[in-house]
Design an enzyme around this catalytic site. Structure first.
Site, short mmCIF file in Angstrom:
data_model
loop_
_atom_site.label_atom_id
_atom_site.label_comp_id
_atom_site.label_asym_id
_atom_site.label_seq_id
_atom_site.Cartn_x
_atom_site.Cartn_y
_atom_site.Cartn_z
N MET A 232 0.85 -1.19 0.00
CA MET A 232 0.00 0.00 0.00
C MET A 232 0.88 1.24 0.00
O MET A 232 1.40 1.67 1.03
CB MET A 232 -0.94 -0.03 1.21
CG MET A 232 -1.96 -1.14 1.12
SD MET A 232 -3.22 -0.99 2.40
CE MET A 232 -4.31 -2.35 1.92
N ASP A 233 1.04 1.80 -1.18
CA ASP A 233 1.97 2.91 -1.39
C ASP A 233 1.45 4.20 -0.75
O ASP A 233 0.28 4.57 -0.93
CB ASP A 233 2.16 3.11 -2.90
CG ASP A 233 3.04 4.29 -3.21
OD1 ASP A 233 4.23 4.24 -2.87
OD2 ASP A 233 2.54 5.27 -3.81
N ALA A 234 2.35 4.89 -0.03
CA ALA A 234 2.06 6.22 0.53
C ALA A 234 0.75 6.25 1.32
O ALA A 234 0.07 7.27 1.37
CB ALA A 234 2.03 7.26 -0.58
N VAL A 235 0.41 5.16 1.95
CA VAL A 235 -0.91 5.02 2.57
C VAL A 235 -1.09 5.94 3.78
O VAL A 235 -2.22 6.28 4.15
CB VAL A 235 -1.15 3.55 2.95
CG1 VAL A 235 -0.28 3.12 4.12
CG2 VAL A 235 -2.62 3.28 3.24
#
Length: 576
Positions: A232-235
């Site tokens: 989960m990128d840059a969550v």
């Protein structure tokens, strides 16, 4: 079980969307994931990993052949070079994109035609556990959704986060110096959209539950094509709230829980990984109560380990390791030293002094690295990350500069990473010893490109076949160490870990298998001088037979000493 799933979702949805019918929305989410009322819940606290797991991080086009799609080339390279060595591969965003080397996604459901097809992705997923990015915080300003936002039609007209131009954003934490609010022309006139990272990466509006439903459908699509691990990128930036830092808000944590519950009900052995490049204490919160991320990145490890090896002093690394809580069963750490991004400096907050940070930055600049900055409160700026290839980052020491120990220092760093609690992850350019790529950095105009080289497969294979090449030496030794690790129960990601106290020039820790049938004492000379370690200081059990798994040397005299050459690694085990 179905009612249990709905009830669990409703509890979390009530926090995120208190004014909506949580029961109705829960049913929509269950349906979007393809679940039913009687879908069984996954078992609690299950480790979906073992000591045999090692991850490789790569772009789809890191390795290329002129006459075929890069994903085809990558699959063959992985099979031939790392089959039986690596268990999982993280292919960085392979979707159509407009900027940021893939992290400005135009279409979540398509594979970039220049890389290959979903058939190629599925072929890799059949050989390795596949990890893919869920670029969940933002989307390309050239996407269909954003074009619809401009036109004020669905889907997309209310999918992006807007704010008034006079919004007080002084408390907002973000990793860039570009303007946070970007004006865009729409059919309803000028609107200001929130851009945490760049004006081409517009933040999505999770206040609209339709956006959440869209992403549940996207996740289901990935699962059905073989993706098992979700990054989960840059969550951390997902939810925005006026007058706050807009990072780590409770709604963000609840959204992660919601997605995890749905993912594990669909595929019980799937894994959720949160990418939160923040100070250590903040990062640890993404475990939740073992109900958020299954795995979190050990973001403090890269800068602390590099600092240790260029200073020849392990004080800060040892202090950090002693402070790290053991991960609960069903959760673990992802250990890495290099990735497609730079060496993050925020994770050193509270761990290195400002003078030590600046000295590390200066050393990396001396070794050819570059530095990018982030906006701080008001008009201030602060170093955000160091951009450098890991092989060059370890080419010397802080006080002496480049030296003859680059290869040994580089291998030592990875021998430490391989033995720590957690799952080890290798960036492809570390696995093959790639150096700083200044040409690519100048071509793209982006500092991060210094560590995002693209290899021609024929050139790379020739270097890996040359025994005198440092690329061959790096790859061969790292594969050998991974092979040793895979056979040791004491290197299970959740096996016991205890820090040893062997002075500041020798770093060490002890691992013990869950069944307590194996102990491994991991000892490292982190200096460019020969060091002696008294075996009595390690407290080896006299009735056991001890062997160094790295060299094969058997220890006969437990009252003696072991001599460590510069940057030598020793894994003393009571079983071969």
């Amino acid at each position: 079980m179905g009612q249990g799933l709905q009830s669990r979702l409703m509890g979390m949805l009530d926090v995120v969307y208190p004014d909506l019918d949580s029961g109705f929305l829960a049913d929509q989410l269950i349906q979007a994931m393809g679940l039913t009322a009687d879908t069984p819940a996954p078992p609690d606290h299950t480790n979906n990993w073992s000591e045999s797991d090692t991850l490789l991080i790569t772009y789809a086009d890191s390795i290329q052949r002129s006459d075929e799609k890069p994903l085809v080339t990558l699959r063959r390279f992985l099979h031939e070079q790392f089959g039986g060595t690596l268990s999982a591969v993280h292919i960085l965003p392979f979707f159509p994109y407009s900027s940021d080397d893939g992290f400005s996604v135009m279409d979540y459901l398509a594979v970039n035609e220049s890389h290959g097809s979903w058939r190629d992705i599925e072929a890799i997923a059949r050989e390795f556990r596949l990890m893919a990015d869920l670029v969940i915080n933002h989307m390309s300003a050239r996407s269909r959704w954003f074009e619809n936002f401009r036109k004020r039609v669905d889907p997309g007209q209310d999918y992006f986060y807007e704010a008034a131009p006079d919004t007080d954003t002084r408390l907002v934490v973000r990793p860039r110096t570009s303007p946070l609010l970007t004006p865009v022309q729409t059919e309803d006139g000028e609107r200001y959209v929130w851009c945490t990272f760049s004006e081409d990466q517009v933040d999505l509006n999770f206040r609209n539950p339709k956006v959440l439903l869209e992403f549940v459908g996207i996740i289901r699509y990935y699962l059905e094509r073989g993706v098992q691990w979700f990054r989960m990128d840059a969550v951390a930036f997902l939810w925005k709230e006026a007058g706050t830092s807009c990072i780590h808000l409770q709604q963000t944590h609840e959204l992660i829980k919601i997605l995890r519950v749905l993912i594990e009900h669909h595929t019980p052995d799937a894994v959720v990984i949160t990418e939160t490049n923040v100070p250590n204490r903040e990062n640890l919160t993404y475990f939740g109560n073992a109900n958020e991320a299954h795995v979190i990145y050990n973001f403090s490890l890269p800068p602390l380990l590099i600092n240790t090896l260029v200073t020849g002093n392990c004080r800060h690394l040892k202090t950090w390791l002693m402070s790290m809580p053991p991960a609960q069963i069903g959760t673990t750490y992802l250990n890495f030293i290099a990735s497609h991004d730079g060496i993050g400096m925020r994770p050193t907050d509270g761990l290195l002094t400002e003078d030590e940070k600046q000295t590390l930055i200066s050393t990396m600049e001396h070794f050819g690295g570059k530095v990018s900055y982030r906006q701080t409160s008001g008009d201030g700026q602060q170093a955000y990350e160091i951009n450098i290839a890991l092989y060059d980052a370890l080419k010397g020491t802080e006080d002496k500069g480049p030296d003859k120990w680059q290869l040994q220092r580089f291998i030592c760093a990875h021998a430490i990473m391989l033995a720590l609690e957690g799952i080890p992850a290798f960036y492809i350019h570390s696995m093959i010893g790639t150096e700083n790529d200044y040409d690519r950095m100048e071509h793209t105009g982006r500092l991060r490109s210094i560590n995002r080289a693209q290899w021609n497969i024929e050139d790379l294979e020739a270097r890996l076949a040359d025994p005198l090449s440092h690329h061959s030496k790096v790859c061969g030794e790292l594969k050998r160490l991974i092979g040793i690790r895979r056979k040791q129960p004491a290197f299970h990601p959740n096996a016991t870990q205890f820090t040893l106290h062997l002075g500041l020039q020798v770093f060490g820790f002890w691992r013990q298998s869950v069944r307590r049938d194996q102990s491994i004492f991991c000892i490292y000379n982190i200096t460019d001088e020969v060091r002696q370690v008294a075996l009595s200081d390690i407290n080896l059990i006299g009735t056991d037979c001890w062997v160094d798994l790295v060299s094969g040397l058997k220890i006969d005299d437990l009252s003696g000493e072991i001599t460590l050459k510069p940057y030598q690694s020793v894994w003393l085990s009571n079983r071969e």
